[in-house]
Design a protein around this motif. Structure first.
Motif, mmCIF file in Angstrom:
data_model
loop_
_atom_site.group_PDB
_atom_site.id
_atom_site.type_symbol
_atom_site.label_atom_id
_atom_site.label_comp_id
_atom_site.label_asym_id
_atom_site.label_seq_id
_atom_site.Cartn_x
_atom_site.Cartn_y
_atom_site.Cartn_z
ATOM 1 N N TRP A 293 -89.800 -8.155 9.294
ATOM 2 C CA TRP A 293 -89.273 -9.286 10.044
ATOM 3 C C TRP A 293 -88.780 -8.832 11.417
ATOM 4 C CZ3 TRP A 293 -90.514 -13.839 8.458
ATOM 5 C CH2 TRP A 293 -89.895 -14.977 8.985
ATOM 6 N N PRO A 294 -88.998 -9.631 12.464
ATOM 7 C CA PRO A 294 -88.546 -9.214 13.804
ATOM 8 C C PRO A 294 -87.041 -8.940 13.824
ATOM 9 C CG PRO A 294 -89.986 -11.138 13.951
ATOM 10 C CD PRO A 294 -89.701 -10.943 12.490
ATOM 11 N N GLU A 295 -86.689 -7.798 14.366
ATOM 12 C CA GLU A 295 -85.278 -7.463 14.484
ATOM 13 C C GLU A 295 -84.630 -8.283 15.594
ATOM 14 O OE1 GLU A 295 -85.016 -3.285 15.101
ATOM 15 O OE2 GLU A 295 -85.878 -2.771 13.138
ATOM 16 N N VAL A 296 -83.332 -8.467 15.474
ATOM 17 C CA VAL A 296 -82.589 -9.131 16.538
ATOM 18 C C VAL A 296 -82.617 -8.209 17.754
ATOM 19 C CG1 VAL A 296 -80.301 -9.914 17.272
ATOM 20 C CG2 VAL A 296 -81.108 -10.387 14.943
ATOM 21 N N PRO A 297 -82.990 -8.742 18.928
ATOM 22 C CA PRO A 297 -83.017 -7.866 20.106
ATOM 23 C C PRO A 297 -81.687 -7.132 20.221
ATOM 24 C CG PRO A 297 -83.933 -10.013 20.639
ATOM 25 C CD PRO A 297 -83.369 -10.119 19.241
ATOM 26 N N GLY A 298 -81.753 -5.813 20.250
ATOM 27 C CA GLY A 298 -80.513 -5.053 20.197
ATOM 28 C C GLY A 298 -80.597 -3.753 20.953
ATOM 29 N N ALA A 299 -81.028 -3.806 22.205
ATOM 30 C CA ALA A 299 -81.110 -2.577 22.982
ATOM 31 C C ALA A 299 -79.742 -1.920 23.123
ATOM 32 C CB ALA A 299 -81.685 -2.876 24.366
ATOM 33 N N ASP A 300 -78.676 -2.704 22.924
ATOM 34 C CA ASP A 300 -77.330 -2.152 23.088
ATOM 35 C C ASP A 300 -76.722 -1.682 21.777
ATOM 36 O OD1 ASP A 300 -77.176 -2.375 25.806
ATOM 37 O OD2 ASP A 300 -76.360 -4.389 25.779
ATOM 38 N N ARG A 301 -77.512 -1.682 20.677
ATOM 39 C CA ARG A 301 -76.965 -1.108 19.446
ATOM 40 C C ARG A 301 -76.635 0.352 19.703
ATOM 41 N NH1 ARG A 301 -80.853 -4.028 16.707
ATOM 42 N NH2 ARG A 301 -82.215 -2.228 16.568
ATOM 43 N N ASP A 302 -75.425 0.720 19.372
ATOM 44 C CA ASP A 302 -74.961 2.061 19.716
ATOM 45 C C ASP A 302 -75.568 3.094 18.774
ATOM 46 O OD1 ASP A 302 -73.482 4.416 20.139
ATOM 47 O OD2 ASP A 302 -71.799 3.258 20.906
ATOM 48 N N PRO A 303 -76.405 4.008 19.280
ATOM 49 C CA PRO A 303 -77.095 4.972 18.418
ATOM 50 C C PRO A 303 -76.403 6.337 18.365
ATOM 51 C CG PRO A 303 -78.092 5.026 20.572
ATOM 52 C CD PRO A 303 -76.909 4.066 20.665
ATOM 53 N N TRP A 304 -75.185 6.441 18.918
ATOM 54 C CA TRP A 304 -74.600 7.760 19.102
ATOM 55 C C TRP A 304 -74.423 8.508 17.785
ATOM 56 C CZ3 TRP A 304 -74.953 11.145 22.473
ATOM 57 C CH2 TRP A 304 -74.048 12.203 22.628
ATOM 58 N N ALA A 305 -73.993 7.794 16.736
ATOM 59 C CA ALA A 305 -73.810 8.460 15.441
ATOM 60 C C ALA A 305 -75.135 9.007 14.921
ATOM 61 C CB ALA A 305 -73.199 7.494 14.432
ATOM 62 N N SER A 306 -76.214 8.231 15.063
ATOM 63 C CA SER A 306 -77.510 8.703 14.559
ATOM 64 C C SER A 306 -78.041 9.854 15.411
ATOM 65 C CB SER A 306 -78.522 7.555 14.516
ATOM 66 O OG SER A 306 -78.835 7.105 15.817
ATOM 67 N N ILE A 307 -77.736 9.856 16.708
ATOM 68 C CA ILE A 307 -78.152 10.965 17.565
ATOM 69 C C ILE A 307 -77.465 12.255 17.104
ATOM 70 C CG2 ILE A 307 -77.955 11.929 19.904
ATOM 71 C CD1 ILE A 307 -78.313 9.056 20.940
ATOM 72 N N GLN A 308 -76.171 12.168 16.817
ATOM 73 C CA GLN A 308 -75.462 13.341 16.316
ATOM 74 C C GLN A 308 -76.065 13.806 14.987
ATOM 75 O OE1 GLN A 308 -71.018 13.182 16.681
ATOM 76 N NE2 GLN A 308 -71.427 11.172 17.537
ATOM 77 N N GLY A 309 -76.395 12.842 14.125
ATOM 78 C CA GLY A 309 -76.997 13.189 12.845
ATOM 79 C C GLY A 309 -78.335 13.892 13.018
ATOM 80 N N THR A 310 -79.158 13.397 13.942
ATOM 81 C CA THR A 310 -80.457 14.013 14.198
ATOM 82 C C THR A 310 -80.288 15.438 14.720
ATOM 83 O OG1 THR A 310 -81.470 11.862 14.656
ATOM 84 C CG2 THR A 310 -82.591 13.809 15.523
ATOM 85 N N ALA A 311 -79.311 15.612 15.613
ATOM 86 C CA ALA A 311 -79.073 16.944 16.174
ATOM 87 C C ALA A 311 -78.637 17.927 15.090
ATOM 88 C CB ALA A 311 -78.019 16.865 17.279
ATOM 89 N N VAL A 312 -77.759 17.485 14.197
ATOM 90 C CA VAL A 312 -77.291 18.357 13.119
ATOM 91 C C VAL A 312 -78.445 18.686 12.170
ATOM 92 C CG1 VAL A 312 -75.803 18.481 11.078
ATOM 93 C CG2 VAL A 312 -74.879 17.643 13.243
ATOM 94 N N HIS A 313 -79.278 17.683 11.846
ATOM 95 C CA HIS A 313 -80.426 17.936 10.973
ATOM 96 C C HIS A 313 -81.355 18.993 11.588
ATOM 97 C CE1 HIS A 313 -79.221 14.443 8.650
ATOM 98 N NE2 HIS A 313 -80.195 14.693 7.790
ATOM 99 N N THR A 314 -81.583 18.895 12.887
ATOM 100 C CA THR A 314 -82.444 19.866 13.561
ATOM 101 C C THR A 314 -81.838 21.261 13.493
ATOM 102 O OG1 THR A 314 -83.278 18.160 15.078
ATOM 103 C CG2 THR A 314 -83.527 20.461 15.768
ATOM 104 N N TRP A 315 -80.538 21.358 13.720
ATOM 105 C CA TRP A 315 -79.858 22.651 13.692
ATOM 106 C C TRP A 315 -79.916 23.264 12.296
ATOM 107 C CZ3 TRP A 315 -76.023 25.710 11.757
ATOM 108 C CH2 TRP A 315 -75.557 26.751 12.558
ATOM 109 N N MET A 316 -79.660 22.429 11.269
ATOM 110 C CA MET A 316 -79.685 22.931 9.893
ATOM 111 C C MET A 316 -81.101 23.352 9.496
ATOM 112 S SD MET A 316 -76.563 22.912 8.849
ATOM 113 C CE MET A 316 -76.573 22.972 7.061
ATOM 114 N N ALA A 317 -82.100 22.610 9.951
ATOM 115 C CA ALA A 317 -83.492 22.981 9.652
ATOM 116 C C ALA A 317 -83.810 24.349 10.241
ATOM 117 C CB ALA A 317 -84.448 21.922 10.204
ATOM 118 N N GLU A 318 -83.401 24.564 11.485
ATOM 119 C CA GLU A 318 -83.659 25.853 12.126
ATOM 120 C C GLU A 318 -82.923 26.978 11.400
ATOM 121 O OE1 GLU A 318 -82.542 25.291 16.178
ATOM 122 O OE2 GLU A 318 -84.356 24.150 16.669
#
Length: 266
Positions: free
Chosen positions: A68-93
């Motif tokens: 289903w089409p998502e509600v337009p949300g370019a301003d959804r704050d992604p900062w928590a997920s960015i931190q999560g992605t960075a930690v996942h990358t570090w742990m993988a390495e």
């Protein structure tokens, strides 16, 4: 001789960072991060993944299954997920460096939890870490202080528990012999004081979640909310839903076909 005094360029005051050039630069950086993050491959994923199957919100799962089409949300704050992605990358390495030949550790291993009728209906994902020596499936979670304390007191909750066991099922499908699942909660604050929840691998937990998902899919076919928008109300929300992060949330919505106002349970 008088002691020289220090002044910011242009005699700026301590609050000037909130206005003028500083504020414009902060907004530019914020928007660049948001736009980039919300268009990253993980954010535009269409197929339902193991992290979503256990979502307590039936309505969100129905939206996802129908793409289903998502509600337009370019301003959804992604900062928590960015931190999560960075930690996942570090742990993988970290684990790839410790075991470059994957003799003990499988890092970010792609697994198929369940084959669908078509490839698009497959449920697949990447298990953060699998330890072949102990048969343990690990999943990293980066969390804030209050959430971390809640998990210490009450455990991880059904959605994370289901996700861990779905990855266990995926590892078993890949020919491994999982015995345990572990969710590692890493604090977002500056002190490294993780909490690790461990349980036996429970394929019944994974299968029950997949059965629930099938029931939601069957209800979609029966009620056809795309043609009958009133049917959306038959898909309930949940008090445990994380509405703030939901891509279909429209807080003032009165038409569920255009967005959900969030959990309305008294």
């Amino acid at each position: 001789m008088a002691t020289p005094t220090f002044a910011q360029p242009g005699n700026a005051t301590a609050t000037s960072a909130e206005t003028g050039a500083g504020a414009r630069l902060a907004q530019m950086i914020r928007q660049l991060i948001i736009t980039t993050a919300n268009n990253a491959p993980r954010s535009v994923q269409r197929r339902i993944g193991p992290s979503e199957v256990g979502n307590p919100c039936t309505r969100a799962l129905a939206y996802k299954l129908l793409d289903w089409p998502e509600v337009p949300g370019a301003d959804r704050d992604p900062w928590a997920s960015i931190q999560g992605t960075a930690v996942h990358t570090w742990m993988a390495e970290l684990f790839e460096t410790r075991d470059p030949n994957s003799e003990r550790y499988l890092v970010e291993q792609r697994v198929t939890v369940r084959k669908g009728i078509t490839e698009a209906a497959d449920i697949t994902g990447s298990a953060d870490l699998y330890d072949r020596q102990t048969g343990t499936v690990f999943d990293w979670k980066v969390t804030g202080t209050s959430s971390l304390e809640k998990y210490r007191r009450n455990g991880p909750g059904d959605q994370y528990r289901i996700q861990a066991n779905l990855y266990g099922l995926g590892m078993r499908n890949a020919g491994e012999d999982p015995k345990r699942v572990a969710i590692v909660f890493l604090p977002r604050h500056h002190i490294l004081d993780p909490f690790v929840w461990v349980d036996d691998f429970r394929p019944d937990v994974a299968e029950a979640a997949l059965t629930r998902l099938d029931a939601i899919r069957d209800q979609i076919l029966r009620t056809d909310p795309e043609a009958n928008p009133a049917a959306w109300s038959d898909f309930p929300t949940s008090p445990d839903a994380k509405c703030f992060f939901c891509p279909w949330r429209r807080h003032d919505s009165t038409d569920l076909a255009t967005g959900c106002p969030g959990n309305q349970t008294p």
